[in-house]
Design an enzyme around this catalytic site. Structure first.
Site, PDB file in Angstrom:
ATOM      1  N   HIS A 180       0.776  -1.097   0.001  1.00  0.00           N
ATOM      2  CA  HIS A 180       0.085  -0.044   0.049  1.00  0.00           C
ATOM      3  C   HIS A 180       0.762   1.360  -0.056  1.00  0.00           C
ATOM      4  O   HIS A 180       0.389   2.309  -0.654  1.00  0.00           O
ATOM      5  CB  HIS A 180      -0.880  -0.100   1.212  1.00  0.00           C
ATOM      6  CG  HIS A 180      -0.415   0.012   2.534  1.00  0.00           C
ATOM      7  ND1 HIS A 180       0.243  -0.914   3.264  1.00  0.00           N
ATOM      8  CD2 HIS A 180      -0.358   1.408   3.383  1.00  0.00           C
ATOM      9  CE1 HIS A 180       0.688  -0.461   4.289  1.00  0.00           C
ATOM     10  NE2 HIS A 180       0.416   0.890   4.569  1.00  0.00           N
ATOM     11  N   ASP A 181       1.999   1.237   0.656  1.00  0.00           N
ATOM     12  CA  ASP A 181       2.693   2.431   0.979  1.00  0.00           C
ATOM     13  C   ASP A 181       3.971   2.547  -0.064  1.00  0.00           C
ATOM     14  O   ASP A 181       4.927   3.162   0.047  1.00  0.00           O
ATOM     15  CB  ASP A 181       2.942   2.855   2.197  1.00  0.00           C
ATOM     16  CG  ASP A 181       2.137   3.589   2.801  1.00  0.00           C
ATOM     17  OD1 ASP A 181       1.297   4.187   2.002  1.00  0.00           O
ATOM     18  OD2 ASP A 181       1.996   3.665   4.042  1.00  0.00           O
ATOM     19  N   LYS A 200       5.768   5.609  -0.922  1.00  0.00           N
ATOM     20  CA  LYS A 200       6.519   6.337  -0.240  1.00  0.00           C
ATOM     21  C   LYS A 200       8.233   5.953  -0.423  1.00  0.00           C
ATOM     22  O   LYS A 200       8.767   6.914  -0.083  1.00  0.00           O
ATOM     23  CB  LYS A 200       6.419   6.015   1.237  1.00  0.00           C
ATOM     24  CG  LYS A 200       5.229   6.368   1.775  1.00  0.00           C
ATOM     25  CD  LYS A 200       4.786   6.120   3.496  1.00  0.00           C
ATOM     26  CE  LYS A 200       3.751   6.751   4.051  1.00  0.00           C
ATOM     27  NZ  LYS A 200       3.396   6.348   5.291  1.00  0.00           N
ATOM     28  N   HIS A 218      -6.045   6.433   0.513  1.00  0.00           N
ATOM     29  CA  HIS A 218      -6.153   7.831   1.215  1.00  0.00           C
ATOM     30  C   HIS A 218      -7.276   8.734   0.597  1.00  0.00           C
ATOM     31  O   HIS A 218      -7.643   9.741   1.004  1.00  0.00           O
ATOM     32  CB  HIS A 218      -4.926   8.672   1.065  1.00  0.00           C
ATOM     33  CG  HIS A 218      -3.856   8.061   1.997  1.00  0.00           C
ATOM     34  ND1 HIS A 218      -3.910   8.286   3.581  1.00  0.00           N
ATOM     35  CD2 HIS A 218      -2.845   7.499   1.572  1.00  0.00           C
ATOM     36  CE1 HIS A 218      -2.823   7.600   3.997  1.00  0.00           C
ATOM     37  NE2 HIS A 218      -1.924   7.315   2.822  1.00  0.00           N
ATOM     38  N   ASP A 262      -5.868   0.670   8.005  1.00  0.00           N
ATOM     39  CA  ASP A 262      -4.269   1.412   7.829  1.00  0.00           C
ATOM     40  C   ASP A 262      -4.438   2.589   8.990  1.00  0.00           C
ATOM     41  O   ASP A 262      -3.384   2.695   9.922  1.00  0.00           O
ATOM     42  CB  ASP A 262      -4.236   2.128   6.563  1.00  0.00           C
ATOM     43  CG  ASP A 262      -2.820   2.870   6.432  1.00  0.00           C
ATOM     44  OD1 ASP A 262      -1.963   2.120   6.881  1.00  0.00           O
ATOM     45  OD2 ASP A 262      -2.915   3.657   5.702  1.00  0.00           O
TER      46      ASP A 262
END
Ligand code: C2E
Ligand code: SIN
Ligand code: SIN
Ligand code: FE
Ligand code: FE
Length: 398
Positions: free
Chosen positions: A270-271, A274, A324, A352
């Site tokens: 999911h990240d 980043k 998000h 999350d």
């Protein structure tokens, strides 16, 4: 997996037969030596069986078969030629015990040379003394071959359901006078090799993508998830934890099958986006400036850009790209609202945030579990899909 299981059952009967023979032999002291050799052979067949079941890589399985062939038949060299069904040629797929590269580029037409004959006529070709054959020796397919000094040759066709898959070739640098046992075992090895080849071709196409590739992919994904966490020690195990919790919540909401596979992958990654956010922002101990937020808020878009070229991950993108987005439309990067947000992303968002709040961050302490649950409850219908919150609360409050 069907093919592998069928094969194991059939072969079990075969192994049982050998085991019975071995048991009889053990009972007779005079046959003890035979029995030991039987047992070694049973073990060997079992090892090959396991290699076939455990590996979807034909090369590895053929290596195991060739190793066993050489050590148990006590011969100097062996190779396997595979039939290319389009070109009707036999091509070198693996070999053991050769001192030159003489045979590595072998490509024979059916009927050509000893192996070609074994395949075409579907019978074992045995040449007791290669040195007598001179020029018409089909093995003079490479000038290096003479340096090998082979005397004995066996070419055994690899047959499955009457179809030729290839040829197992045995070479020895001395005369051989094999007994029936030896010949039986050679035949058993050839049968194993044929089955392995047949299994491997079954994994082509759809089956291959579902089994072999998804195993390799998921191993890769675990590695990526781990690499992301190494960068940010505070979120250690966050990916695994949210993945497990998301799977539970998704199942509780009635999702199943393929959808869960994509959710698992999406949650793990999911990240991923980043990775596109500099350390100075990601690890900053305080509040982010507007400019820093602009970059941080691009992480779902970065994930989309990084992962969407990878075809098998495309159905898994809902979470990295949409986690998000917020129910009331206040999220990012697209500002989607309500059911415009993919369900997987709505489910994941709750998990999350719950996990983020109950973990320490460089910019704040961890919240207690009760505080975090209270926050989720409060945000139902605002940040989060109220139905997801309901299922979440039922799950964490029992
Ligand atoms: P993260 O820390 O993993 O947080 C994930 C999401 O959990 C956040 O998404 C937010 O929805 C929720 N969350 C996390 N901490 C808090 C909190 O203290 N209060 C509340 N009400 N919600 C919280 P968001 O806000 O879009 O943030 C995305 C990511 O941006 C965060 O992931 C974090 O890596 C970073 N970030 C957010 N705020 C800050 C900050 O003040 N300083 C720094 N250095 N990074 C921040
Ligand atoms: C399932 O859990 O039902 C399969 C999906 C997965 O675990 O990856
Ligand atoms: C995280 O919890 O590691 C970050 C979640 C997010 O804000 O993307
Ligand atoms: Fe995120
Ligand atoms: Fe996260």
């Amino acid at each position: 997996m069907g093919a592998v299981r069928d094969f194991s059952a059939t072969e079990l009967t075969f192994l049982q037969g050998l085991a019975d023979q071995a048991a009889l032999a053990i009972a007779n002291a005079r046959l003890l030596r035979d029995a030991q050799s039987h047992l070694r052979k049973i073990q060997s067949l079992r090892e090959i069986d396991m290699a076939i079941a455990a590996s979807f890589d034909l090369g590895i399985t053929l290596d195991v078969i060739l190793d066993q062939t050489i050590s148990l038949l006590e011969v100097h060299a062996a190779d396997i030629l595979l039939l290319n069904p389009k070109l009707h040629t036999l091509e070198f797929a693996g070999g053991r015990g050769f001192v030159t590269a003489a045979l590595q580029y072998t490509q024979l037409r059916l009927g050509e040379s000893y192996a070609g004959r074994a395949a075409l006529e579907r019978r074992t070709v045995h040449i007791p003394d290669l040195s007598l054959r001179g020029e018409e020796n089909g093995l003079l397919r490479s000038p290096l071959f003479g340096q090998e000094g082979f005397i004995t040759y066996f070419g055994i066709p690899l047959l499955v359901k009457g179809e030729v898959k290839g040829v197992l070739e045995i070479f020895h640098r001395a005369p051989l006078h094999p007994d029936q046992d030896w010949l039986d075992f050679l035949e058993a090895l050839a049968r194993q090799a044929a089955i392995a080849i047949d299994n491997a071709s079954l994994f082509d196409g759809l089956q291959r993508s579902h089994l072999e590739l998804s195993l390799a992919y998921d191993t890769t994904l675990d590695g990526w998830a781990h690499a992301m966490e190494l960068r940010d020690m505070e979120v250690e195990d966050h990916s695994q934890r949210v993945t497990e919790m998301t799977m539970r919540l998704a199942r509780a909401m009635g999702l199943e099958g393929e959808a869960l596979v994509h959710i698992r992958r999406g949650a793990l990654l999911h990240d991923m986006g980043k990775l596109g956010v500099p350390d100075t922002i990601l690890l900053k101990p305080g509040e982010l400036t507007d400019e820093e937020w602009n970059i941080m808020r691009q992480h779902p878009q970065f994930a989309f850009d990084m992962l969407s070229p990878i075809k098998y991950l495309r159905p898994a993108l809902d979470i990295p790209y949409g986690h998000h987005e917020r129910w009331d439309g206040s999220g990012y990067p697209r500002g989607l609202k309500g059911e415009q947000i993919p369900l997987a992303a709505r489910i994941f968002a709750v998990v999350d945030v719950f996990d983020a709040l109950t973990s320490a961050r460089p910019y704040r302490e961890a919240w207690s579990r009760e505080e975090a649950i209270e926050y989720i409850r409060e945000q139902a219908g605002k940040l989060f899909d109220p139905q997801v919150v309901e299922a979440f609360l039922a799950m964490v409050e029992v």
